[in-house]
Design an enzyme around this catalytic site. Structure first.
Site, mmCIF file in Angstrom:
data_model
loop_
_atom_site.group_PDB
_atom_site.id
_atom_site.type_symbol
_atom_site.label_atom_id
_atom_site.label_comp_id
_atom_site.label_asym_id
_atom_site.label_seq_id
_atom_site.Cartn_x
_atom_site.Cartn_y
_atom_site.Cartn_z
ATOM 1 N N TYR A 1 0.824 -1.204 0.000
ATOM 2 C CA TYR A 1 0.000 0.000 0.000
ATOM 3 C C TYR A 1 0.864 1.261 0.000
ATOM 4 C CZ TYR A 1 -3.808 3.175 1.084
ATOM 5 O OH TYR A 1 -4.724 4.183 1.030
ATOM 6 N N PHE B 1 -6.220 20.081 -25.035
ATOM 7 C CA PHE B 1 -6.948 18.827 -25.274
ATOM 8 C C PHE B 1 -8.323 18.901 -24.601
ATOM 9 C CE2 PHE B 1 -7.835 14.356 -24.050
ATOM 10 C CZ PHE B 1 -7.891 13.828 -25.315
ATOM 11 N N ASP B 2 -9.316 18.129 -25.106
ATOM 12 C CA ASP B 2 -10.696 18.301 -24.582
ATOM 13 C C ASP B 2 -10.824 18.110 -23.070
ATOM 14 O OD1 ASP B 2 -10.325 16.679 -26.918
ATOM 15 O OD2 ASP B 2 -12.123 15.524 -26.508
ATOM 16 N N ASP C 1 1.488 19.364 -21.032
ATOM 17 C CA ASP C 1 0.573 18.237 -21.177
ATOM 18 C C ASP C 1 1.314 17.274 -22.108
ATOM 19 O OD1 ASP C 1 -1.412 16.437 -21.694
ATOM 20 O OD2 ASP C 1 -2.887 17.883 -22.437
ATOM 21 N N ALA D 1 1.379 13.884 -23.086
ATOM 22 C CA ALA D 1 0.971 12.548 -23.553
ATOM 23 C C ALA D 1 1.893 11.989 -24.635
ATOM 24 C CB ALA D 1 -0.473 12.594 -24.054
ATOM 25 N N LYS E 1 -0.564 6.864 -23.908
ATOM 26 C CA LYS E 1 0.002 7.207 -25.213
ATOM 27 C C LYS E 1 1.471 6.769 -25.242
ATOM 28 C CE LYS E 1 -3.962 9.573 -25.308
ATOM 29 N NZ LYS E 1 -4.126 10.689 -24.397
ATOM 30 N N HIS F 1 -20.855 13.477 -29.299
ATOM 31 C CA HIS F 1 -20.326 12.516 -30.275
ATOM 32 C C HIS F 1 -20.277 11.073 -29.779
ATOM 33 C CE1 HIS F 1 -16.941 13.984 -27.951
ATOM 34 N NE2 HIS F 1 -16.232 12.932 -28.305
HETATM 35 C C1 LIG Z 1 -5.277 11.545 -23.923
HETATM 36 C C2 LIG Z 1 -4.878 12.894 -23.556
HETATM 37 C C3 LIG Z 1 -5.224 13.448 -22.318
HETATM 38 C C4 LIG Z 1 -6.115 12.749 -21.323
HETATM 39 O O1 LIG Z 1 -5.576 11.540 -20.919
HETATM 40 P P1 LIG Z 1 -6.451 10.251 -20.541
HETATM 41 O O2 LIG Z 1 -5.397 9.253 -20.170
HETATM 42 O O3 LIG Z 1 -7.243 9.855 -21.745
HETATM 43 O O4 LIG Z 1 -7.312 10.620 -19.398
HETATM 44 C C5 LIG Z 1 -4.774 14.719 -22.031
HETATM 45 N N1 LIG Z 1 -4.045 15.404 -22.911
HETATM 46 C C6 LIG Z 1 -3.693 14.908 -24.109
HETATM 47 C C7 LIG Z 1 -2.873 15.728 -25.067
HETATM 48 C C8 LIG Z 1 -4.104 13.642 -24.482
HETATM 49 O O5 LIG Z 1 -3.784 13.160 -25.684
#
Ligand SMILES: *Cc1c(COP(=O)(O)O)cnc(C)c1O
Length: 458
Positions: free
Chosen positions: A72, A124-125, A214, A216, A257, A449
């Site tokens: 843990y 990103f969204d 960010d 990814a 990613k 969507h």
């Molecule tokens: C996928 C992604 C996120 C969000 O990550 P999740 O693992 O899907 O929650 C944030 N920013 C970017 C640029 C992404 O491609």
């Protein structure tokens, strides 16, 4: 003769995929209300709906899973992860989370306040969602060139330093961070140059505002810096990554990613105040600090994935496959957002389905046609995704209308790419007969969507 390019790995484990008949697909897509998110995965032959969490792990990652420490508190798997992140980025504070948006949720719970402005390059969204749900503003300062789909420039994901500086002046004292997305997903997986990161860092120092990446697809971004930017050809990916993160104060990461795991994420930072502030939110939202939202075994696989995917050969194999698909589409005259990005091809639907009116959603129609043609599942990044104007409730037809083909890492071969390109060519060849698209039968008020129900236009 020069030897041709080939993958830097071989295949040890396979997963069968199933073809279907056109008649079956017509039935299935109708039952899914012409929405590919509503299709069961076993009804799909080649799945390009996302590159997130869909990659194949390596033998070393699977071996790491067996060695996971599920304690843990203070698990060795956590320290493996923390040490790897520190080695690659220089960030000493690490908080694991279950995926990228959870990292945003935890960190922004501490950093983002009502009325704040968070400038950056095409958020990103989920990032935008986590800023806007806190009644703050995600201000897009991407270069204007990113909007021209046919313009070929090497770093189309860059932030515009003039727009950014204006934002820093206009909203002085009200900006918790500048956020740079690498690669720029929303602009089509387009990279950000080292020069641009350096400019952002200089502005951040001038205006005393920290920088958050960010991250990814940071490794794919480093590959593009190595292969496209002057002065980096002889540097290793790991050296480039280290320099990139030297221009940031912290990062959020969706490990689904570029770390090539199926689930996972983290926050990392050099700022102790960010770490201390985010800690409490991690404990209430995700879990104790040395596991966040993750299993010990998954932290091991993530640490190994980060190490392996910051090697040139691994990235070269990946990006060359996306380029290979792009080259095939060039051969067949199928238009897409140029140049090809790191993780996906964005097909310009209006240039392929020339006879479908925009009110009947050309990119969605192309997505359905590609599925009917060959059982290939892409997704629409276009007018349906753009939702309605919050005030007029009209559909937003002002932006771009793409079919996105996201390529999972280490999953498909170039034979699959040949099938995808040929299927698109077949659809393009009969474009004159495709004169009708789809209309909305039912939609959710937000993020429509995923669940929208469509019917054939009358
Ligand atoms: C996928 C992604 C996120 C969000 O990550 P999740 O693992 O899907 O929650 C944030 N920013 C970017 C640029 C992404 O491609």
């Amino acid at each position: 003769m020069e030897l041709p390019f080939a993958e830097s790995w071989k295949i040890k484990m396979i997963e069968p995929i199933r073809k279907s008949t056109r008649q079956e697909r017509e039935q299935w897509i109708k039952e899914a209300h012409y929405n590919t998110f509503q299709l069961a995965a076993d009804k799909v032959y080649i799945d390009l709906i996302t590159d997130s969490g869909t990659g194949s792990m390596s033998q070393a990652q699977w071996a790491g899973m067996m060695m996971g420490d599920e304690s843990y508190a203070g698990a060795s798997s956590f320290f493996n992860l923390k040490n790897m992140i520190a080695k690659l980025t220089g960030f000493e504070y690490v908080i694991p989370t279950h995926q990228g948006r959870a990292a945003e949720n935890v960190l922004f719970s501490y950093l983002v306040k009502e009325g704040n402005v968070c400038p950056g390059n095409s958020h990103f969204d989920t990032t935008k969602g986590h800023i806007e749900s806190r009644k703050a503003i995600a201000l897009d300062c991407t270069i204007d060139e990113a909007k021209d789909t046919q313009l070929e420039i090497p770093f189309k994901g860059n932030v515009d330093p003039i727009k950014l500086e204006q934002a820093l002046k206009d909203h002085k004292g009200n900006i918790p961070f500048i956020i740079i997305t690498i690669t720029n997903n929303t602009a089509g997986g387009q990279p950000v140059s080292m020069k641009n990161l350096r400019e952002v860092s200089a502005l951040s120092k001038k205006y005393d505002v920290p920088v958050l990446f960010d991250s990814a697809r940071f490794a794919e971004n480093a590959y593009f810096i190595k292969t496209r930017e002057e002065g980096y050809a002889n540097k290793t990916i790991k050296e480039i990554v280290k320099e990139m993160f030297s221009y940031a104060d912290g990062m959020t990461m969706s490990a689904k990613k570029d770390a090539i795991v199926n689930m996972g994420g983290f926050i990392a930072t050099r700022k102790q105040d960010w770490f201390d502030g985010a800690k409490n939110f991690c404990i209430i939202m995700e879990g104790y600090l040395t596991y966040g939202g993750m299993n010990g075994r998954d932290m091991n696989a993530l640490a190994i994935g980060l190490d392996e995917n910051t090697e040139f050969e691994m990235l070269e194999t990946r990006i060359k496959q996306v380029e290979y698909l792009a080259m095939k589409l060039d051969e067949y005259g199928v238009a897409y957002q140029r140049p090809a990005g790191g993780h996906a091809i964005f097909v310009d639907a209006a240039k392929v389905l020339t006879h479908v009116p925009k009110e009947q959603f050309p990119a969605q129609t192309l997505t359905v046609e590609l599925y009917l043609e060959a059982g290939i599942r892409g997704c629409e990044i276009g007018y349906i995704l753009a939702d309605r104007d919050p005030i007029t409730r009209e559909n937003r037809f002002g932006g771009l209308d793409f079919l996105r083909l996201a390529i999972p890492r280490r999953v498909y071969t170039n034979n699959h790419m040949d099938v995808i390109a040929a299927a698109l060519k077949n659809v393009k060849d009969r474009a004159e007969q495709i004169t009708k698209g789809y209309t909305i039968e039912w939609e959710a008020p937000l993020m429509r969507h995923f669940t929208v129900k469509l019917e054939k236009a009358k």
